[in-house]
Design an enzyme around this catalytic site. Structure first.
Site: not given
Length: 613
Positions: A81, A123-124, A195, A491, A517
């Site tokens: 992302d 993320d996904k 992250c 986002e 985000s």
């Protein structure tokens, strides 16, 4: 007693062709009859959270085969992302979740796998695999790649801890020198891993622990630390045991829908609120619950957000703590332990360890455990060495952070706030609700009122913010960025980042039918439902309309009378609820996604009614 799904392809003379092909993959005579376990990896060199996963699949596979299973690995895609942000690539991020879920279903069902280990991280990917796991309902264990070490650099004789968001803010701030911006950029993301703050990836990996589908430490143990290897080894061993429990012992408590049941989803949401997780987690939990036919919705989230205190404050809500600090404080099980002592946890739910959470907390909560091995496990810390290699260091903190009064994780009595880290707001502009990460909102902004400044896309919002169209006290409205209207529900990290960079981060509110985000903080309200493209009131807001936001009372209201709104709605009906003068290239793949997408209150999943006869 259920029989192995794989028997469909491994038994009977009519399956000679399938067996011949299995043999060509390395299956031997003595292997037929063993469970076939899919190792669902997500290695890619595009994403720092996945760049180190190449060998993880075979590490898990080796343990599966030692324990008496047949392991077969495949990969899903993985979108970063952060790299996709700020351009058309972000349109693809959320839709990739459905693609990942579908690809796992396709591979597992096409080859009749009996169980799976999901190696996710960012993320996904974790949400997509979670949706697939609950859709398929076969034994599963999640093991993630782990979080990145926090960045560190020296500025003005001070050592600062950094993450990706710091690099973005400094890069956008015109008052920051090129030299300082580059210094932050080079220091912000020092290692492999997801992250380093409580962003979406780490939030979701923590939630798999609370759902009972992953091992203690899954969400907090650093990607670089040698101790993380044991999580992969144990996953390979445990999945075979879990598989045999179901197929040989007829024990359906080994299935994900019986582990991640309604109570488990409430535990996960309690954790999310307590740790101030990313707002995206709400979207993903709702979607996963739908896949598992679990009755869990926005009303449950609203109810829980009023009960759960904010016990753990991590970047981006504070620069003081990152995931390495959460781990030092005992990780997810310490937060769950504090919730349990406050009477806010269903401790009778089960997990993939074969224990109730009451039993697991007695063993893994550092506040009560007598195990020195567990305490040593949570002392695993950063090395501060740039690397893309997993398990590359063995550094340990000298002490644990067990301070529940002033530490990273706190007791209910000493919570950062008695109001939790996430809240559901509703009102005429968000009839079906919207989400705000209260953990990142300044206390002076909890009640806010101002005139709307309306943008039809993220791109025009960025131009407007940088072009001086937004001033202190305004409510920035970004619409037609929902699942259907974007499409893809981008986002909005760049608009919030630029507001901060020009000194308006605490002076303005931002509301959108898009999402944020996990790195977003400030008065940022997303997931407005229904979205503009679905006829939501956010599509009727005009410049200058007053919007009132009251987080303590969970309300968000557009101050326009009903007669005027009805007139505006009639006009929007005639115009087809489309953004004005927006130029955007939308591929056929994204158009197909938009045709079936629901608003955020449904988890942005597909509208199944459009697929049923």
């Amino acid at each position: 007693m259920p029989k192995y799904r794989s028997a469909t392809t491994t038994h009977g003379r009519n399956m000679a062709g399938a067996r011949a092909l299995w043999r060509a993959t390395g299956v031997k005579d003595e292997d037929f009859g063993k469970p076939i376990i899919a190792v669902v990896n997500s290695f890619t060199q595009f994403v720092p959270g996945h760049v180190h996963l190449k060998d993880m699949g075979q590490l898990v596979a080796g343990e599966i085969e030692k324990a008496g299973g047949i392991a077969k690995e495949f990969n899903t895609i993985a979108v970063d992302d952060g790299i996709a942000m700020g351009h058309g690539g972000m349109l693809y991020s959320l839709p990739s979740r459905e693609l990942i879920a579908d690809s796992v279903e396709y591979m597992v069902n096409a080859h009749c796998a009996d169980a799976m280990v999901c190696i996710s991280n960012c993320d996904k990917i974790t949400p997509g695999m979670l949706m697939a796991a609950l859709r398929l309902n076969i034994p599963v264990i999640f093991v993630s790649g782990g979080p990145m070490e926090a960045g560190k650099t020296k500025l003005s004789d001070q050592i600062l801890k950094l993450d990706l968001v710091d690099a973005m803010i400094q890069g956008a701030d015109p008052t920051v020198s090129d030299e300082q911006s580059e210094q932050i950029e080079r220091s912000a993301c020092p290692t492999c891993g997801s992250c380093s703050g409580m962003f979406t990836a780490n939030s979701m990996n923590c939630l798999t622990e609370a759902l009972g589908l992953s091992q203690p430490g899954n969400g907090s143990m650093l990607a670089t630390h040698a101790d993380r290897e044991q999580l992969f080894i144990n996953a390979g061993k445990r999945i075979v045991d879990l598989t045999k429990r179901y197929y040989l012992n007829d024990d359906d408590t080994a299935l994900p829908r019986n582990i991640a049941n309604k109570k488990a989803f409430e535990n996960a949401m309690a954790l999310d609120i307590a740790m101030g997780g990313s707002t995206n987690t709400v979207l993903h939990l709702l979607a996963a619950a739908k896949e598992g036919d679990i009755d869990f919705d926005m009303d449950d989230i609203d109810r829980m957000s009023r009960l759960i205190p904010h016990l753990c404050k991590v970047a981006p809500s504070t620069p003081k703590y990152h995931m390495e600090d959460v781990h030092r404080a005992g990780g997810v099980y310490s937060i769950l332990g504090e919730l349990d002592r406050a009477g806010l946890l269903h401790n009778d739910t089960h997990n993939i360890l074969g224990q109730t959470f009451a039993e697991s907390l007695a063993e893994y909560d550092i506040a009560v455990t007598e195990s020195q091995a567990v305490k040593d496990f949570f002392r695993a810390g950063p090395a501060g060495i740039r690397t893309t290699k997993a398990f590359s260091q063995s550094c340990r903190w000298d002490t644990l952070d067990d301070d529940r009064t002033n530490g990273c994780i706190r007791s209910k009595e000493h919570a950062f706030s008695q109001d939790g880290g996430l809240a559901v707001l509703s009102g005429n502009i968000a009839i079906k609700g919207c989400i705000v990460k209260t953990a990142g909102v300044d206390e002076n902004s909890l009640v806010f009122s101002g005139p709307a400044v309306v943008f039809e896309s993220q791109d025009t919002a960025v131009e407007g913010i940088l072009g001086g169209k937004v001033k202190s006290g305004d409510v920035v409205v970004i619409r037609y960025e929902g699942p259907k209207g974007g499409p893809g529900m981008q986002e909005m990290l760049y608009p919030t980042t630029y507001l901060k960079s020009i000194g308006l981060g605490k002076e303005c509110a931002l509301i959108t039918d898009g999402r944020f985000s996990g790195g977003t903080s400030g008065l940022s309200i997303g997931h407005v439902s229904p979205e503009a493209a679905a006829g939501g009131t956010i599509g009727l807001v005009n410049d200058g309309d007053i919007i009132n936001i009251d987080i303590p009372n969970r309300s968000i209201e557009l101050h326009v009378d009903d007669t005027e709104l009805a007139q505006r709605r009639a006009t929007a009906d005639q115009q087809g609820w489309k953004p004005v003068n927006r130029q955007r290239e939308v591929s056929y793949a994204l158009r197909a996604y938009a045709l079936l997408a629901t608003s955020a209150d449904q988890g942005a999943i597909r509208d199944k009614s459009k697929l049923e006869g």
